[in-house]
Design an enzyme around this catalytic site. Sequence first.
Site, mmCIF file in Angstrom:
data_model
loop_
_atom_site.group_PDB
_atom_site.id
_atom_site.type_symbol
_atom_site.label_atom_id
_atom_site.label_comp_id
_atom_site.label_asym_id
_atom_site.label_seq_id
_atom_site.Cartn_x
_atom_site.Cartn_y
_atom_site.Cartn_z
ATOM 1 N N GLY A 1 4.357 7.056 -8.756
ATOM 2 C CA GLY A 1 5.415 7.071 -9.749
ATOM 3 C C GLY A 1 6.400 5.939 -9.552
ATOM 4 O O GLY A 1 6.176 5.013 -8.757
ATOM 5 N N HIS B 1 9.012 1.368 -6.735
ATOM 6 C CA HIS B 1 10.269 0.807 -6.236
ATOM 7 C C HIS B 1 10.147 0.439 -4.760
ATOM 8 O O HIS B 1 10.548 -0.654 -4.337
ATOM 9 C CB HIS B 1 11.392 1.828 -6.432
ATOM 10 N N GLU C 1 15.622 6.455 -7.142
ATOM 11 C CA GLU C 1 15.891 6.586 -5.717
ATOM 12 C C GLU C 1 17.383 6.412 -5.469
ATOM 13 O O GLU C 1 17.995 5.469 -5.990
ATOM 14 C CB GLU C 1 15.098 5.535 -4.919
#
Length: 294
Positions: A66, A71, A273
């Site tokens: 995901g 990231h 995040e």
Amino acid sequence: MYNRAMLIYNGKAGQQDWAGLLGSVSAILAPAVRELLLYQTLKPGDGEQVCKERGEEFDLVFIMGGDGTVHECINGLARLQAPPLIGILPAGTCNDFARSLNLPPDPLLAAQQLLQGRRRYVDLGVAGDRVFTNFYGIGLITEASDNISSGLKGALGKISYFISTLQTVRSAEPFRYRLEWEGGTLEDEAVMIYVSNGRFLGTQPLPFPNNALEDGKLDVMVIREAGLPLLKELLSRKNQEEWRPGDESISYFQATRVALSTAKPMKADMDGEKYLDTPAKLQVSSQALQFLTG
């Protein structure tokens, strides 16, 4: 034909049958890759570390997971002097960055499209010594993310983001902020500041230009009031060459560098995040990495 490729995958990112998925994806990739290494992340930081330490050994790095997995890995690859070509195999809940690359949310279909070889240099957002592919945000967006339980996210997927947002907008507390960029200064109260590199949020297209990933600019939204009119404004608009918000509670501008400060430190959300706080100096790294696209 690629000589060496690495496929990094997060076995906890949304998919249930990882063994079957890996087998199917590998079968699609095999004819185009002479040597394919599979690497499973076991804990936070594994993807970034392996990309930083071994990324230059490969012609191509596939990232399957995901937005959080993407990231992490991109923060490793962005540090390399000679980064490899990158392919995203979406296997999370929203997969917003993959959507900005015109990839389908199905990893098998995405694998087929990636091997057609379309390439694109893409901008990255930079926050201090970290990078983000999709967004940096404070306020409402961070609160909405915090409100999502893991059980709700697993059961409902992307719908959970909208349920959480609807719950959060009713109680969003404004905060004092100051924004400075090459075009001016803003100092006021807001419930959310959203600095975007990509074009999707929670699977929904945002009203930013089609070339948002490669225009050398960040799209900045300052939202002063929460509520259903706000959601309607954002979710009903489709991308266009120039967006002028119809709701007076939204300010929008583009910038290459942004200095953001708040009256007190606030938790920031980058690509889903949360590990940085304000204040922050944000900028765009123009066409920083090369991706295979849909």
